[in-house]
Every structure is written in structure tokens, then in C-alpha cells.
Design a protein around this motif. Structure first.
Motif, PDB file in Angstrom:
ATOM      1  N   GLU A 166      52.112 -23.018  66.230  1.00  0.00           N
ATOM      2  CA  GLU A 166      52.202 -22.906  67.514  1.00  0.00           C
ATOM      3  C   GLU A 166      50.713 -22.811  68.243  1.00  0.00           C
TER       4      GLU A 166
ATOM      5  N   ARG B 169      49.476 -26.471  68.639  1.00  0.00           N
ATOM      6  CA  ARG B 169      49.972 -26.900  69.999  1.00  0.00           C
ATOM      7  C   ARG B 169      49.453 -26.496  71.178  1.00  0.00           C
ATOM      8  N   GLU B 170      49.174 -25.216  71.274  1.00  0.00           N
ATOM      9  CA  GLU B 170      48.509 -24.451  72.411  1.00  0.00           C
ATOM     10  C   GLU B 170      46.971 -24.944  72.603  1.00  0.00           C
TER      11      GLU B 170
ATOM     12  N   ARG C 199      45.970 -31.315  65.343  1.00  0.00           N
ATOM     13  CA  ARG C 199      46.506 -32.036  66.128  1.00  0.00           C
ATOM     14  C   ARG C 199      45.771 -33.662  65.976  1.00  0.00           C
TER      15      ARG C 199
END
Length: 294
Positions: free
Chosen positions: A135, A138-139, A274
Motif C-alpha cells: 500500500e 502504491r501511495e 513501483r
């Protein structure tokens, strides 16, 4: 807005306290320097120098401007080098997420070595579960994560940076504690302490896998996290556990660790990021871990 060139000329003149010497140092004519100073004074609206036939002295306004000019010129001089360092990953901030168990393995030495070679990088270290690491990536609240997992999560890039064997953690009073090495099948009747299944941890999956390969399902009597709490319950005699070998660095008086015979399963740590986002400090740290990016 004041021109840096004008501030540099003024600072040089203030340092020399003489138009001729300052002009020579700047590589310009004395009349040109005098006109430049007059233009600066007009722009600011106050006198900066008190002139006499023998010397040049700073006014109060000139002294204040000199202090700010020196600071601005120092920043301007350092800025290109700072930009180059940032591009090379030699400065900046690295938000690093990691599984807590990495602190028993390679992570402390990796951070220590990286800080020696990259003293300009500031770490923001965040210990968190595997789910929370994904998470955070992603953030974009983490730049890079060190994740104990069976594989790199879908949608992310990464590379294997560390792997280790699994061992059995036993209460010192356990009937098998005297053995130097254990066949997993010998734990068939043992009670187990495990990480919660709901947390989707690699540790829970590996316990199930090791026991299944030995032909039985583990009898889990207590689920708990984090790792030091789990080992604490082992030491209290609640049950046995299957953990990465580096956890042996957790020394509890009531716990013994024993190698497992014939177990192919390994605990793996992946550097994960990412695909569209890996800042320079994170690239540098990944390279320090042996990861080739791009």
C-alpha cells in the motif's frame, strides 16, 4: 529581483574596500564597477557604501546586504553540485519500508555500509507488514520496500536481495530440544505458534508448506505478531515455530533453534518498487544491495 552578478560585484567591492582593486579582481573597468554600484543602490533605494578619497566603507544598509549576499552567493555556488549529487543519488531522502525480520538479517549492515558511502542521504525507515508495504508503494509514501515474500507482487518491479534457510524454534523444555537437527516430521504432534493467517504473511504460508511437505497439518494453538512476540511465546512453552534462520539473533532464555533437515523452502527478501517511480536515492540503495535497475 536582485541579480546575482550585481550581488557578486557588491560583495567583492565590500571585501576589497577599494574600487580599483575590486575592479581588477572582477576583470572590469573601475568606471563600469562604479556605475554598477550606483544602479544597485537605485534599485534598492538606499546608499550601500560611504565613499571618501581614501577608502570605501559599508553603510548599515550595506552591511545588511553583504550578509545576505554572501549567503545567497554561497547557495548559488553550491546549487549545481547539489543538483548533480541528487541526480546521482548522493543526496536527498530515502523512504524505506521493510519487514521487521529484515532487522535480524542483512538490513543493519546494508544501511551502515550505505551511510558510509552516501552520507548525504537521509533515511526515513518504516517497519511494516507486507500488506502495508504494498500500500505504501502504491501511495508513494515509500520509495523502496524490502519485502519477505514468495515472489514480487503483481504490478511492481523488484529483485531478490536475500534468502535464508528456515529453522525450528523450540521451547528449551521441549522433548525434541536436545536434538542437533530436526526432521520436520518429528514435529507432527507438536503445538505451534504462528503469525496470523489473516495478515497474509509469508511466515504463516511457510509453516503450512513445511508441515504439508512432511505429511501433516500443523496444530496452531496461538497466532501472534510481531516476531519477538512469537519467539517470546515459544520461550514461554506455548509451542514451537518455524522461522527464518536469522531470527536466531533473538536470544530468549527459554528458546533453542534447530536446523531443519531436507527442507527446500527458503525465506526470501525482495527489493520492490513501483515500475514508474524509483527516486535516485532509492536507486542508489538498490544498487548497494546488488540490484541492477533499468
Amino acid at each position: 529581483m536582485l541579480d546575482l552578478r550585481a550581488l557578486r560585484r557588491f560583495a567583492t567591492l565590500a571585501d576589497e574596500r577599494h574600487f580599483g582593486r575590486a575592479a581588477a579582481r572582477l576583470g572590469m573597468g573601475q568606471p563600469q564597477l562604479s556605475r554598477a554600484l550606483q544602479a544597485l543602490e537605485r534599485e534598492i533605494g538606499v546608499r550601500l557604501l560611504a565613499r571618501s578619497s581614501r577608502e570605501v566603507a559599508l553603510t548599515e544598509a550595506g552591511a545588511a546586504l553583504l550578509e545576505d549576499s554572501q549567503r545567497l552567493l554561497a547557495i548559488a555556488e553550491a546549487a549545481p553540485q547539489r543538483a548533480r549529487q541528487a541526480a546521482r543519488g548522493e543526496s536527498g531522502r530515502l523512504a524505506l519500508g521493510f519487514s521487521g525480520s529484515c532487522a535480524y538479517a542483512f538490513l543493519p549492515a546494508a544501511i551502515e555500509g550505505f551511510r558510509r558511502s552516501h552520507p548525504g542521504i537521509e533515511f526515513a525507515l518504516r517497519e511494516m507488514s507486507a500488506t502495508r508495504q504494498v500500500e505504501a508503494l502504491r501511495e508513494a509514501s515509500c520509495d523502496l520496500c524490502l519485502l519477505r515474500a514468495a515472489r514480487i507482487p503483481d504490478g511492481f518491479a523488484g529483485a531478490l536481495v536475500f534468502e535464508e534457510k528456515l529453522v525450528a524454534a523450540l521451547p528449551r523444555t521441549h522433548r525434541l530440544a536436545g536434538r542437533s537437527r530436526l526432521d520436520p516430521g518429528a514435529l507432527r504432534t507438536a503445538d505451534f505458534v504462528a503469525f496470523p493467517a489473516r495478515d497474509s504473511t509469508e511466515f504463516h504460508r511457510q509453516l503450512i508448506t513445511v508441515c504439508a511437505d512432511a505429511g501433516f497439518a500443523p496444530r496452531i494453538v496461538q497466532e501472534v505478531s510481531p516476531m519477538h512476540a512469537l519467539i517470546g511465546l515459544v520461550g514461554a512453552g506455548v509451542g514451537a515455530a518455524i522461522v527464518p534462520a536469522s531470527v536466531r539473533k533473538l536470544h530468549f532464555a527459554g528458546v533453542v533453534y534447530r536446523p531443519l533437515a531436507g527442507v527446500a523452502e527458503r525465506s526470501r527478501v525482495f527489493a520492490v518498487w513501483r515500475p514508474d517511480r524509483l527516486p535516485a536515492p532509492a536507486r542508489a540503495f538498490a544498487a548497494h544491495l546488488g540490484v541492477q535497475h533499468g
